[in-house]
Write an enzyme that holds these catalytic residues in place. Structure first.
Site, PDB file in Angstrom:
ATOM      1  CG  ASP A  93      -2.089   0.946   1.056  1.00 47.77           C
ATOM      2  OD1 ASP A  93      -2.898   1.064   1.978  1.00 47.77           O
ATOM      3  OD2 ASP A  93      -2.176   1.596  -0.014  1.00 47.77           O
ATOM      4  CG  ASP A 266      -5.948  -5.193   2.593  1.00 46.81           C
ATOM      5  OD1 ASP A 266      -6.551  -4.383   1.884  1.00 46.81           O
ATOM      6  OD2 ASP A 266      -5.532  -4.926   3.754  1.00 46.81           O
ATOM      7  CB  CYS A 304     -11.335 -26.185   9.901  1.00 45.56           C
ATOM      8  SG  CYS A 304      -9.791 -25.485   9.285  1.00 45.56           S
ATOM      9  CB  CYS A 306      -6.271 -25.836   8.920  1.00 43.47           C
ATOM     10  SG  CYS A 306      -6.352 -25.394  10.668  1.00 43.47           S
ATOM     11  CB  CYS A 309      -8.957 -27.882  12.704  1.00 40.63           C
ATOM     12  SG  CYS A 309      -9.379 -26.142  12.898  1.00 40.63           S
TER      13      CYS A 309
HETATM   14  C1  LIG Z   1      -9.519  -1.233   7.208  1.00 37.79           C
HETATM   15  N1  LIG Z   1     -10.181  -0.370   6.274  1.00 37.79           N
HETATM   16  C2  LIG Z   1      -9.508   0.212   5.275  1.00 37.79           C
HETATM   17  N2  LIG Z   1      -8.208  -0.021   4.985  1.00 37.79           N
HETATM   18  C3  LIG Z   1      -7.912   0.796   3.953  1.00 37.79           C
HETATM   19  C4  LIG Z   1      -6.692   0.988   3.289  1.00 37.79           C
HETATM   20  C5  LIG Z   1      -5.488   0.168   3.705  1.00 37.79           C
HETATM   21  C6  LIG Z   1      -5.624  -1.235   3.133  1.00 37.79           C
HETATM   22  N3  LIG Z   1      -4.795  -2.176   3.892  1.00 37.79           N
HETATM   23  C7  LIG Z   1      -3.355  -2.009   3.695  1.00 37.79           C
HETATM   24  C8  LIG Z   1      -2.567  -2.118   5.023  1.00 37.79           C
HETATM   25  C9  LIG Z   1      -2.956  -1.007   6.009  1.00 37.79           C
HETATM   26  C10 LIG Z   1      -2.114  -1.114   7.283  1.00 37.79           C
HETATM   27  C11 LIG Z   1      -2.335  -2.459   7.952  1.00 37.79           C
HETATM   28  C12 LIG Z   1      -1.974  -3.557   6.968  1.00 37.79           C
HETATM   29  C13 LIG Z   1      -0.507  -3.459   6.603  1.00 37.79           C
HETATM   30  C14 LIG Z   1      -0.259  -2.116   5.965  1.00 37.79           C
HETATM   31  C15 LIG Z   1      -0.634  -1.009   6.937  1.00 37.79           C
HETATM   32  C16 LIG Z   1      -1.086  -1.985   4.691  1.00 37.79           C
HETATM   33  C17 LIG Z   1      -2.822  -3.447   5.712  1.00 37.79           C
HETATM   34  C18 LIG Z   1      -6.639   1.980   2.266  1.00 37.79           C
HETATM   35  N4  LIG Z   1      -5.441   2.210   1.626  1.00 37.79           N
HETATM   36  C19 LIG Z   1      -5.381   3.202   0.716  1.00 37.79           C
HETATM   37  N5  LIG Z   1      -4.210   3.456   0.089  1.00 37.79           N
HETATM   38  N6  LIG Z   1      -6.468   3.970   0.369  1.00 37.79           N
HETATM   39  C20 LIG Z   1      -7.695   3.768   0.928  1.00 37.79           C
HETATM   40  O1  LIG Z   1      -8.656   4.469   0.589  1.00 37.79           O
HETATM   41  C21 LIG Z   1      -7.799   2.735   1.943  1.00 37.79           C
HETATM   42  C22 LIG Z   1      -9.021   2.492   2.595  1.00 37.79           C
HETATM   43  C23 LIG Z   1      -9.069   1.533   3.611  1.00 37.79           C
HETATM   44  N7  LIG Z   1     -10.054   1.142   4.446  1.00 37.79           N
HETATM   45 ZN   LIG Z   2      -8.584 -24.917  11.122  1.00 39.32          ZN
END
Ligand SMILES: CNc1nc2c(CCNC[C@]34C[C@H]5C[C@H](C[C@H](C5)C3)C4)c3nc(N)[nH]c(=O)c3cc2[nH]1
Ligand SMILES: [Zn+2]
Length: 369
Positions: A93, A266, A304, A306, A309
């Protein structure tokens, strides 16, 4: 460009579909759930275990790795694949979301974002160009454009201005990634407004990306609002490109997203709740650390297959979690990831057989959230 998406089967009754993404580090069957590794590790899992449970791609993060250990160090190590010993596809990201959600933000300007590190309060600046430089250092296969994920709720005018800046930032990102093998995905914004979402998709299509993410959701809006945004946004997105719903989600969110034509997901939930002793089962989520499971010597989920389990009981895992034993978090994390990855496999199979709604109804009959 060695990145490719092939639409393999469109389900008859719904927008659900099966596809295949090809990247430099391997192929990905969609719909796919991507385990999340914030600090260059999917917490407590080895890459071999991630392969074992069927992970095809993992997520890492620009913001955290930029702060510590620094993306130049990772570049010296040969990039993130070498550094963390994962030779499958990696998606990173862009760091925007984390800056807005983790640090006490100073200010957002056209140039980029000034912020304080949530670790030691030091001042930093990140821009589309810097985000792309970091993601190039990390060497991920799929790179997210640097965007603003507006807070929820936000008023119409703020969302309109924000998405226009996110589009200008997306153009700046694309310029930086022209001569790389890394696939840059644009991110659709626009809050909960149909016209803004449509405008965002169209502006991103004019620039042209190999894949498109839906951002700005799963930020506190009601579930129905998120689903309504998908109902009117997915149909205006191209069919022949992957659609990635960011930050989603729970088992039921995955079903609703796949039903509406989403290909990639994710979420930190499966790994985060695992560490607190909560696990997904075919009959709903349970908190195995609760006293009621002390003398329950059955598996986490009797349906499950896995490793966890097959070999451990709820009573034993409750004991480990209560005693804060490392093995406890490992076993609940392993099972939760397996549960979601297996759920996606079952959905892919149901889509191929044009039986998605049969699968959807059966799932909800058993899964009492
Ligand atoms: C939970 N809701 C939500 N997430 C969002 C994320 C992050 C996606 N996950 C990556 C991430 C974010 C954190 C936690 C883990 C590892 C790393 C840092 C990358 C997943 C988003 N990332 C970006 N660039 N833009 C969004 O609008 C957005 C909206 C979200 N709405
Ligand atoms: Zn399991």
């Amino acid at each position: 460009m060695s990145f490719n998406f092939e639409l393999l089967h469109q389900e008859k009754e719904t927008a659900a579909r099966v596809g295949k993404i090809t990247t430099v580090h391997g192929e990905i069957e969609t719909p796919i759930f991507m385990p999340v590794g914030t600090q260059a590790t999917v917490k407590s899992m080895t890459p071999e275990e991630l392969w074992e449970i069927g992970s095809q791609i993992i997520l890492a993060n620009t913001y955290h790795l930029y702060l510590r250990p620094g993306s130049k160090l990772i570049a010296e190590a040969g990039g993130l694949h070498e550094f963390m010993h994962w030779d499958g596809p990696i998606l990173t990201d862009s760091g925007g979301f984390q800056v807005f959600s983790l640090s006490d933000l100073n200010e957002i300007t056209e140039e980029g974002v000034y912020f304080r590190s949530h670790l030691d309060g030091s001042k930093h600046f990140i821009s589309p160009e810097i985000s792309m430089e970091i993601q190039r250092d990390l060497g991920s296969d799929i790179v997210m454009a640097f965007d603003e994920c507006p807070p929820h709720p936000a008023d119409y005018d703020y969302l309109a201005k924000s998405l226009e800046m996110t589009i200008r930032w997306a153009e700046r990102c694309k310029k930086e990634m022209q001569d790389t093998e890394q696939a840059l995905f644009g991110i659709v914004q626009g809050g909960v407004y149909r016209d803004l979402r449509k405008a965002s998709v169209e502006a991103l299509l004019d620039i042209g990306f190999p894949g498109y993410a839906i951002g700005g959701l799963s930020v506190g809006e009601k579930k129905e609002e998120m689903l309504e945004v998908l109902d009117f946004t997915v149909p205006v997105m191209p069919e022949d490109k992957p659609r990635y719903l960011m930050g989603v989600g729970t088992p039921e969110d995955l079903l609703e997203g796949v039903k509406r034509g989403i290909d990639m997901f994710d979420c930190v939930l499966p790994t985060r709740i695992a560490r607190h002793g909560a696990v997904f089962t075919s009959h709903g989520r349970i908190t195995v650390r609760n006293a009621e499971y002390a003398r329950d010597f059955t598996p986490l989920d009797d349906e499950c297959d896995c490793y966890v389990c097959q070999n451990y009981t709820r009573g034993y895992i409750r004991h480990l979690i209560k005693r804060n034993e490392i093995l406890g978090a490992r076993l609940t994390t392993y099972h939760n990831l397996y549960f979601l990855i297996n759920l996606m496999e079952e959905m892919r199979d149901a889509i191929q057989r044009d039986r998605f709604m049969e699968f959807y109804r059966k799932f909800y009959q058993k899964y009492k959230i």
